[in-house]
Design a protein around this motif. Structure first.
Motif, short mmCIF file in Angstrom:
data_model
loop_
_atom_site.label_atom_id
_atom_site.label_comp_id
_atom_site.label_asym_id
_atom_site.label_seq_id
_atom_site.Cartn_x
_atom_site.Cartn_y
_atom_site.Cartn_z
N ASN A 179 0.83 -1.20 0.00
CA ASN A 179 0.00 0.00 0.00
C ASN A 179 0.87 1.25 0.00
OD1 ASN A 179 -2.39 -1.24 -0.13
ND2 ASN A 179 -2.97 -0.95 2.01
N THR A 211 -6.55 7.48 -4.73
CA THR A 211 -6.92 6.08 -4.49
C THR A 211 -5.98 5.47 -3.45
OG1 THR A 211 -7.56 5.93 -6.80
CG2 THR A 211 -7.36 3.88 -5.60
N SER A 264 -6.79 6.84 -0.06
CA SER A 264 -8.01 6.31 0.55
C SER A 264 -7.85 4.85 0.92
CB SER A 264 -9.21 6.53 -0.36
OG SER A 264 -8.97 5.95 -1.60
N MET A 265 -6.95 4.15 0.21
CA MET A 265 -6.69 2.77 0.64
C MET A 265 -6.03 2.72 2.00
SD MET A 265 -5.42 1.11 -2.89
CE MET A 265 -4.68 -0.36 -2.25
N ASN A 314 -0.35 -6.63 -4.63
CA ASN A 314 -0.63 -6.48 -3.21
C ASN A 314 -1.03 -7.84 -2.68
OD1 ASN A 314 -2.05 -5.95 -0.77
ND2 ASN A 314 -2.22 -3.81 -1.43
N TRP A 361 -16.55 10.83 -7.07
CA TRP A 361 -15.16 10.40 -6.90
C TRP A 361 -14.96 9.84 -5.49
CZ3 TRP A 361 -10.61 14.12 -8.53
CH2 TRP A 361 -9.43 13.40 -8.58
N LEU A 372 -13.98 6.01 -4.54
CA LEU A 372 -12.82 5.63 -3.73
C LEU A 372 -13.28 4.84 -2.51
CD1 LEU A 372 -10.60 8.80 -3.87
CD2 LEU A 372 -10.34 6.66 -5.09
N ALA A 373 -14.39 5.27 -1.92
CA ALA A 373 -14.89 4.54 -0.75
C ALA A 373 -15.26 3.11 -1.12
CB ALA A 373 -16.11 5.27 -0.17
N PHE A 385 -14.14 1.39 -3.66
CA PHE A 385 -12.92 0.67 -4.00
C PHE A 385 -12.20 0.20 -2.74
CE2 PHE A 385 -8.31 0.88 -4.68
CZ PHE A 385 -8.17 -0.05 -5.69
N THR A 386 -12.08 1.11 -1.78
CA THR A 386 -11.35 0.77 -0.57
C THR A 386 -12.10 -0.28 0.25
OG1 THR A 386 -10.73 3.07 -0.55
CG2 THR A 386 -10.16 1.79 1.37
N PHE A 431 -11.72 -1.95 -9.95
CA PHE A 431 -12.80 -1.00 -10.15
C PHE A 431 -13.94 -1.61 -10.96
CE2 PHE A 431 -9.27 1.93 -9.39
CZ PHE A 431 -9.84 2.77 -8.47
#
Lengths: 495, 105, 517, 634
Positions: free
Chosen positions: A331, A410, A413-414, C77, C196, C200-201, C203-204, C211
């Protein structure tokens, strides 16, 4: 004496700088165009040499004072390119407004050297010295327009505040040195990783260090010099301040934070968050009410520094509890790539914008937004590039600014910083207003005269290159991202 | 017996005085002098740490090395600053910092 | 054919981009060339978009013409492995009609903008960028690209309105085009800010590192999360859809914009908002949708009534249409809020129908404005005498707007009403009353502006000399408006083929919602 | 496709399609003709020919359908139009005796009116367009009467409204015509809104739009009573709008701005009867809601009396006829309220024919006297225009209820139906209405045709044959159609039984005599007032001046509506628009933007331009951050 050859690029740059000074003695006044040509050709050569010679090489020089790795390679090549672009964009401006061309170009090249060293320094003293080297060059360049009162004022403000900031920075370094016993990033990380509680003195040290570095990137509340200096400096140098000095400082900060301060980042995060929030809000807010275009872009670049600080504050997740596992590292890598990408994208866009301004300034002699009126008719290509750079700065697609912002946010926010990201996105909405105001004057307002602006071949070529770069990164960032990933991996704690 | 704390207090005071000077003085040269004061505060701090540090020789020597660099850089900075201020004086006939605010807001 | 199909959407998005890029290189003096290139490319794109709709098999359902290209690899990741941002294209039963809508409106917009006066080249470059963005949003199955194209379609708006637009100036009421453009742009980007953040929320929160919408739809987000994010999504896209009280950009912006831009904007871009609510809100956040539906419904109802009443109080022809858009988008929002097959299908059809109808309105009003340089209802009277085509086409659009059977508006609104009555009869009644108010303002307008005795003196003083030979719409404008009118009629009379496709999409959305509830 | 695939059934759906085709052909050829031929007038006759051919074919097919219905009892046929989830919406037709009667009426009157229009509209600028709308209207009206489901019916219902709108506004260059068209559409639209709500409400309860299925479900008692009542009421409000029942009657008199043949076709014979038809068609569920039936009756009664009173004082011949139409529609509604479907439909047909005749006659009058409509400016025209006069008399007498004309029989049936329902008070009031009706008929028939000819009308003469032939046909029918009430042969058991086998034809002699006496009194009164001048109309009106004035001003209802629309709705709309602009836009939206801008203006004063401020900011910032950190970390 270990492996001096790895410093060959830097050495070449030094030689180049001096040789330009020397050549300057021997060429007559009307043939000064040789200087930039020579500089650019040499820089290109050095760039190619660097890419060929340094690729894949990893080493520590002088006990870790300098690091040669993928990260520094990336930034070195970036700075060499930047140096080239700055020189090209200076040519016309310097010809018209400045004397002592040789000194101008050589000092510019020395700042490139300083930036290269900043990106590879692995130790605080080295960092400080290369930072000062960059600053010295910039102090001179800012005040270079000797008969221009604004340039003088900018230079004075810049050097006095710069000296103040370097005093603060040094005080921080002295504290760190005294309390940790080392100035090497790696050793700092080891020591910090093993201590559970932090000495308040050390804390002051780190904060002063951050304050000093914050001055260079114009982070609130250390930003106040920026608008004045940007406004007063010769336009190519403003571009340098906005792009080069900022990128180099971030290159330094990133290496420092990742390899030296990571164990402390969880504690440091809150400060960075506050600074980031303040910086992007204030920068974008103040830009709303500006009438000088350079000053406006100065505030805009403060706002962008805020976004980069947002990235810095997102180096660790807010839920992090001190256990740096693999997911955490990846991250962090994501965020670091985001910061680098945004630096590049922002840099390109800003370079294009400042180049446009300097061309317009050359023709009209004004730098106010109102004086942009009717440029759209006078020079369609110039205004297209200007518009593109403005859109890119505002973060709209198909330009580089969009993907870089998206990537950075992004990543942040991760790491759980979605609220900060929300503020960032909101401030970028505010920023849209003043960006559109620029466009309004370029395209919608009618100008009083209808004098065409003819672009020189150099400007046209450079503008095209920057325009294509903005669009290319905007629609196909994969190659650049590859390079950035390499750089990030080199920096990563995995190594 | 002089201890590290004394060094620190002296350095802190010096730094604060320097800072005060920077903020309160209107003469550019005096402002530069104040900055010099701050840099010297840093040097005293470094000396103190370097002497009382519980570490290897090389690490203790680093403090001195830094001091030398700071002195050098400070000298260079001062020279540069004075050159620029001189330029300002040529154009404006004043080195009062209150007079240099064409650019604001 | 298969390879063609899998590249179809990409080509549809690409052609306008190529158009924009290639027009840059054509010297601006070559006015005809520019227009013909624009028209040809527009026509090809329209044909392709209609093909996309026609070839969409409603039996097979699902996402068709799907294809994906890796665009940007994310750092690998350990949580989710190696992921990438993919250009993931595909259309389902909801986006297929939207693609066709965009195609038709865009092409007719090109036809209608043959009469613009200056800077053709720049106009078409920006216009093509806008179009490409709109196509992209409807075709993207990826949140990133959805957002990318969304922003792309917002990007040229400021210049399009600011340069080629027109200001409104009654002595008591002045709105400059710069004001309209700035407000529109800022408002839309404000919407995109929320989008946006919510992307992002999502996605997280998903933790998948992707996406891709179909992948995210399977996640099943936490209820609290859905409750928080759904209003964000809805507000974000809702701003674009003219959701009350965030609608004021729409009348001001549409009034200021040049004809083609008003057409595309009111006709297609507002639909983008509603589409986003369905695609992101309903599809990804079903529980949030369920909980927030009554609020959306309430706002949609206010939209309908409030928009209609405001339209009644306007003096400027374009403002009437602008507010009528607000009112009609209310039906779309109400339809979405019903969350049942009929209402949702009605909403989608209303999106299509309103798109065509508003485009028609704007072509016609554009013609009037160009000829007379006024849109003041108090000044214009009896102009049907010299503008027969304009009058007839305006009447068709007007009748569609008030929901006359046989025209597309009726089918759509009817379905919305039926859907509403299943769950919220009161709202349904208010909606129908809104249609009644629509009749008042439309007919008042028709009677005032087109009918009545034409004062020749006033007319001659208004009429632009260029058009004194033929004050009625020219062939290009006629072609443009007739295409739109015929579409309205076809949908109104034979909605069956359209509904089959829409129904497929709606059923899938609802099934996925039901599955995750 | 349903069962009962008889030829007649297929013929039935062809009928509206023929007109639709005619509409399309005319519309397209209009443009083509304009495109290819410089002289459009040469081919102007194309439009009426196409349109009349279509309607004539329709009329011929009607007989096929009729035969079919007589033999097989009709049936339905449908195809899917729209399938959305659980809702299946079909296009379908349903042929039964009522609809077949309506088809006959519509095709027949349309045919005559269109033929008449060739003469009447000759030389008009939009001649083709006129016939195109006529074809469109015929399509819609025929669809309306054939529709087997409510939605399809609504579909046609609105299209009929459109036809009416276009035809009223046919001379749109007249401000009054434009306004009248608008008024007609909006007023009926209010009813339509209610109708649609009612239909959807029924759909919500039953899941279908199909009329017979709805009946089936309703009769099995599966619908909640309150909802049934409200939906029936809403449907009735829809009918009120279209049939110009009080208080929605205001549009019909204004609708006379259209060409006179249009008034004859749409605003007398066909479209306005749609409301009556709808109620008759939906009678099974109306019967399930007795309260609503009462409302239907009361509204019908009010309209009947009230419009009759206005017809008595109007001076414009078309307005008189319009109010008379409203009044008679009220009578039909009244009858429907008592459950008399057969009687109402019969009166609908009789009235349709007679009123069409009267309007066409009025048109013929106006045509020859340069469009004068004030009856007091006419006089003695019976010698100049004998055919028009005679046919006009026949129509008026029929509507006044003079035996053995058709109106006599239908009115008798209506009264009987009211009486059967046991509503004696209503019956008494109805008799008053009948009297009024005869009186104004006498007035409108006598004033233009008797007395002396005004000077400016000296040149007037009988209209051409294309105009008077339809008049004669209509007059003949108007005289003869009444006998349909009686049983004719074995296949036709008399009207009432034909419509509903449970009903039986009956005659109540005392009622007949009563109504004849009433009519005669009215006619004699009329004769003595308007011809013999034994009684002065002026004196009567001065006897009760306020009432006269009130009636002459249409009870101020129009003014009231105008006030509501202009002052209330429009003002409200302006207020909302103002609110939108001032509060939402200028205050909230622009306000927030401006406040951000202002806050930026306030913040920028910190950027003083003085070095020490900048230094102080750095110093304070650094120490502030340190302190903050300290605080936050502890």
């Amino acid at each position: 004496m270990n492996n001096l050859t790895l410093l060959l690029p830097e050495i070449f740059v030094v030689i180049l700088g001096f040789s330009i000074l020397t050549i300057d003695f021997f060429i007559p006044k009307n043939k000064k165009w040789i200087l930039p040509c020579f500089a650019i050709l040499s820089l290109t050569g050095i760039l190619i040499f660097t890419l060929v010679f340094l690729s894949g090489k990893t080493d520590e020089l002088y006990g870790g004072i300098l690091r040669i790795d993928g990260y520094s390679l990336f930034f070195k090549s970036a700075f060499l390119i930047l140096g080239g672009i700055l020189i090209v964009s200076s040519v016309e401006y310097v010809n018209k407004n400045l004397s002592n061309q040789g000194e101008y170009y050589s000092i510019l090249i020395f700042t490139v050297l300083a930036m290269m060293l900043m990106s590879s320094s692995g130790e605080l003293l080295m960092a400080y010295i290369s930072l000062e080297a960059l600053s010295f060059g910039l102090y001179v360049l800012v005040a270079f327009d000797r008969y221009n009162i604004k340039s003088n004022e900018a230079g004075t403000k810049y050097i006095i505040l710069g000296a103040l900031s370097s005093a603060i920075l040094l005080f921080g370094i002295s504290q760190i040195y005294g309390l940790l016993g080392t100035t090497q990033f790696n050793e700092m990380a080891d020591i910090l990783g093993n201590t559970s509680s932090i000495n308040p003195g050390l804390l002051i040290g780190f904060l002063f260090l951050i304050a000093g570095l914050g001055f260079k990137v114009a982070a609130v509340p250390f930003h106040m010099w920026a608008p004045d200096v940007y406004e007063g400096a010769p336009t190519p140098i403003t571009a340098h301040l906005a792009v080069g000095s900022k990128a180099a400082t971030f290159a330094l900060i990133l290496r420092f934070f990742i390899s030296g301060l990571m164990p402390l980042m969880i504690d440091l995060q809150i400060i960075l968050i506050i600074m980031a929030a303040l910086t992007m809000t204030l920068g974008n807010l103040m830009a709303l009410v500006q009438s000088n275009i350079k000053r406006l872009l100065a505030y805009s670049s403060i706002g962008h520094a805020g976004y980069l600080l947002l990235g810095l504050s997102a180096l660790v997740s807010i839920n992090q509890s001190g256990n740096f596992n693999l997911a955490f590292i990846s991250n962090t890598n994501f965020v670091v790539s985001g910061i680098i990408l945004h630096t590049i994208a922002y840099g390109i866009s800003n370079l294009a914008a400042f180049l446009c301004i300097s061309i317009i300034y050359k023709k009209t002699g004004h730098e106010n937004i109102e004086d942009l009126a009717g440029i759209g008719k006078k020079s369609p290509f110039l205004s297209m590039v200007f518009a593109a750079s403005v859109f890119s700065l505002a973060g709209l697609p198909i330009f580089a600014g969009f993907i870089s912002k998206f990537y950075l946010f992004t990543g942040a926010s991760m790491q759980g910083l979605i609220w900060l990201v929300a503020i960032a996105i909101f401030t970028s909405l505010i920023s849209l207003y003043y960006y559109l105001r620029i466009l309004k004057y370029i395209y919608i307002e009618k100008s009083k005269d209808s004098q065409q602006i003819n672009l020189s071949v150099i400007s046209f070529g450079l503008l095209s290159v920057l325009f294509i770069a903005m669009i290319f990164i905007g629609i196909y960032p994969a190659p650049l991202m590859d390079a950035i990933h390499h750089a990030t991996d080199a920096l990563s704690m995995l190594n | 017996m002089i201890e590290l704390t004394h060094f620190q207090i002296l350095s802190g005071f010096l730094f604060a005085i320097g800072l005060y000077g920077v903020l309160a003085r209107r003469n550019a040269i005096l402002v530069l002098m104040s900055i010099e004061l701050m840099l010297n505060a840093v040097n005293i701090n470094l000396i103190g740490y370097s002497i009382f540090m519980n570490a290897s020789e090389s690490h203790r020597a680093l403090g001195h090395v830094i001091i030398i660099f700071v002195i050098t850089v400070a000298a260079a900075e001062l020279a540069l600053a004075i050159a620029i201020i001189l330029r300002l004086y040529r154009n404006k006939s004043s080195i009062n910092t209150d007079d240099i605010n064409i650019m604001k807001w | 054919m298969n390879t063609f199909n899998s590249w179809l959407l990409f080509i549809i998005i690409l052609i306008p981009l190529i158009g924009a890029a290639s027009l840059i290189f054509i010297p601006k003096e070559q006015k005809n060339w520019i227009q013909w290139i624009a028209t040809t490319l527009g026509f090809i794109t329209m044909v392709l978009s209609i093909y996309a709709f026609a070839a969409y098999s409603h039996d097979a359902g699902g996402f068709q013409f799907a294809n994906s290209w890796v665009w940007l690899e994310l750092p690998s990741n350990p949580l989710f492995g190696q992921q990438a941002i993919e250009l993931n294209l595909g259309i389902d039963g909801i986006s297929a009609p939207m693609i066709m809508l965009t195609g038709i409106v865009m092409f007719t917009g090109i036809l209608a903008s043959r009469s613009i006066q200056e800077s053709h080249k720049e106009f078409f470059v920006l216009y093509f960028l806008l179009i490409s963005g709109v196509f992209g949003v409807f075709a993207s199955l990826d949140l990133f690209f959805l957002f990318f194209f969304y922003e792309l379609s917002v990007l040229p708006m400021y210049l399009l309105i600011g340069i080629w637009g027109s200001s409104t100036d009654f002595k008591t009421f002045i709105r400059t085009k710069e004001y309209g453009a700035m407000k529109l742009m800022l408002y839309l980007v404000a919407g995109s800010v929320l989008i946006w953040i919510s992307i992002l929320a999502i996605f997280t929160e998903s933790g998948l590192g992707t996406f891709s919408i179909p992948a995210l739809a399977k996640v099943g987000f936490d209820t609290t999360f859905q409750l928080i994010v759904f209003p964000l999504v809805t507000l974000g896209f809702g701003i674009l859809a003219g959701l009350w009280p965030f609608h004021t950009w729409s009348p001001d912006g549409h009034v200021a914009a040049p004809t083609a831009v008003s057409m595309v904007h009111a006709g297609v871009l507002m639909k983008l908002g509603a589409y986003g609510i369905i695609r992101v809100g309903l599809f990804l956040l079903p529980e949030g949708a369920e909980q927030w539906a009554p609020v959306l419904l309430g706002l949609g109802t206010v939209n309908v009534i409030y928009g209609a009443l405001s339209a009644l109080g306007q003096r400027d022809l374009k403002y009437v249409i602008g507010y009528s858009s607000v009112s009609h988008m209310g039906y779309v929002l109400m339809g979405i809020a019903t969350l049942n097959v009929i209402g949702l299908s009605g909403a989608v059809l209303q999106m299509f129908s309103h798109g065509i109808m508003t485009a028609l309105f704007f072509v016609v009003v554009g013609v009037i404005y160009e000829r007379t340089h006024t849109r003041d209802i108090e000044v214009l009277e009896g102009i049907a005498k010299h503008m027969g085509w304009v009058a007839v086409l305006f009447l068709i659009a007007g009748l569609t707007s008030l929901g006359l059977p046989g025209l597309s508006g009726f089918v759509a609104e009817l379905l919305v009403f039926i859907g509403l009555f299943q769950t919220y009869p009161i709202a349904g009644i208010l909606g129908i009353i809104g249609a009644g108010i629509t009749a008042i303002y439309i007919l008042r307008l028709v009677a005032k502006v087109f009918f009545g005795k034409l004062n020749e003196k006033v007319w001659n003083s208004l009429l632009d000399n260029k058009f004194s030979k033929q004050p009625d719409s020219n062939y290009w404008e006629r072609a443009s408006s007739v295409v739109l009118a015929i579409t309205i009629l076809i949908v109104g009379l034979f909605p069956f083929p359209f509904m089959e496709v829409i129904n497929t999409g709606v059923n899938e959305i609802l099934a996925s919602m039901a599955g995750s509830l | 496709m349903d069962s009962n695939n008889t030829i007649g059934l297929h013929a039935a759906w062809v009928i509206p399609l023929l007109s639709a085709a005619a509409f399309l052909i005319i519309v397209f050829s209009m443009r083509l003709v304009g495109f290819f031929f410089s002289d459009r007038n040469k081919l102007a006759m194309l439009a009426p020919i196409v349109s009349i051919t279509a309607i004539l074919a329709g009329f011929i097919l009607f007989w096929l359908v009729l035969l079919d219905v007589l033999n097989f009892d009709g049936g339905s046929i449908s195809m899917a139009w729209l399938i959305v989830g659980p809702a299946e919406i079909r296009w379908g037709i349903f042929v039964d005796k009522i609809s077949v009667a309506m088809i006959g009426l519509v095709t027949f009157i349309s045919l005559l009116v269109q033929v008449y229009s060739i003469g009447y509209m000759k030389g008009d600028r939009h001649f083709e367009w006129y016939f195109a709308i006529h074809a469109l209207f015929a399509t819609a009206m025929l669809t309306l009467v054939l529709a087997d489901n409510l939605l399809f019916l609504y579909f046609a219902w609105e299209l009929v409204g459109l036809g009416s709108y276009l035809l009223i506004g046919f001379w749109w260059e007249k401000r009054s015509a434009a306004e009248a068209a608008k008024k007609a559409f909006i007023t009926t639209r209010i009813g339509d809104v209610c109708l649609l709500i009612g239909i959807i409400l029924l759909f919500r309860e039953t899941g279908t739009f199909n009329i017979s299925e709805i009946f089936h479900i309703a009769e099995s008692g599966e619908i909640n009573n309150a909802i049934l009542n409200s939906s029936v009421l809403l449907i009735f409000i829809g009918a009120m709008g279209k049939s110009a029942q009080f208080p929605f009657h205001v549009w019909l008199p204004d609708a006379m701005e259209g060409p006179t043949p249009v008034s004859a076709l749409i605003h007398a014979a066909t479209m306005v009867a749609a409301g009556v038809y709808l109620v008759a068609r939906m009678m099974p569920i109306f019967e399930l809601a007795p309260e609503i039936m009462l409302i239907v009756m009361i509204i019908g009664l009010i309209t009947f009396i009230f419009a009759g009173s206005m017809a008595l004082v109007m001076n414009d011949i078309k307005k008189i006829l319009a109010y008379s139409t409203i009044s008679h529609l009220g009578l039909m509604m009244l009858c429907l309220g008592t459950g008399g479907v057969a009687a109402a439909i019969f009166h609908l047909i009789v009235h349709g024919i007679a009123k069409a005749l009267l309007f066409l006659g009025a048109g013929s009058l106006m045509h020859s006297i340069s469009n004068e409509t004030n009856i007091w400016k006419m006089g003695g025209l019976r010698h100049r225009m004998p055919i028009t006069a005679v046919t006009f008399f026949i129509g008026a007498a029929s509507l006044a209820g003079l035996p053995p004309l058709a109106g006599f029989f239908s009115k008798d049936e209506l009264l009987l139906s009211v009486l059967h329902d046991g509503q004696y008070v209503v019956f008494a009031i109805t008799l008053l209405g009948v009297f009024l009706s005869a009186l104004y008929m006498a007035r409108v028939a006598i004033v233009p045709f008797f007395g002396s000819v005004p000077k400016n009308l000296a040149q007037s003469h009988e209209s051409g044959s294309i105009i008077w032939v339809p008049l004669v046909i209509l007059a003949t029918l108007s005289a003869g159609v009444g006998f349909l009430i009686l049983p004719l042969g074995s296949t036709y058991p008399g009207w009432a039984e034909f419509i509903n086998p449970k009903h039986h034809f009956e005659i109540k002699p005392w009622l007949m005599i009563l109504s004849i006496i009433l009519t005669l009194i009215a006619l004699i009164l009329g004769w003595s007032i308007y011809v013999k001048k034994l009684v002065s109309a002026k004196q009567i009106s001065q006897f009760i001046p306020y009432l006269h004035k009130t009636i002459l001003n249409k009870y101020y209802i129009d003014d009231f509506y105008q006030w509501v629309i202009d002052k209330c709705i429009l003002t409200f709309g302006r207020l909302v628009a103002l609110f939108d602009r001032v509060v939402i836009n200028d205050t909230v939206v622009d306000g927030s933007a401006i406040s951000i801008y202002l806050s930026a203006l306030k913040t920028r004063v910190f950027q003083t331009g003085y070095l020490f401020t900048y230094g102080a900011a750095m110093a304070i910032g650094a120490s502030g951050l340190t302190i903050l950190w300290w605080v936050l970390l502890d």
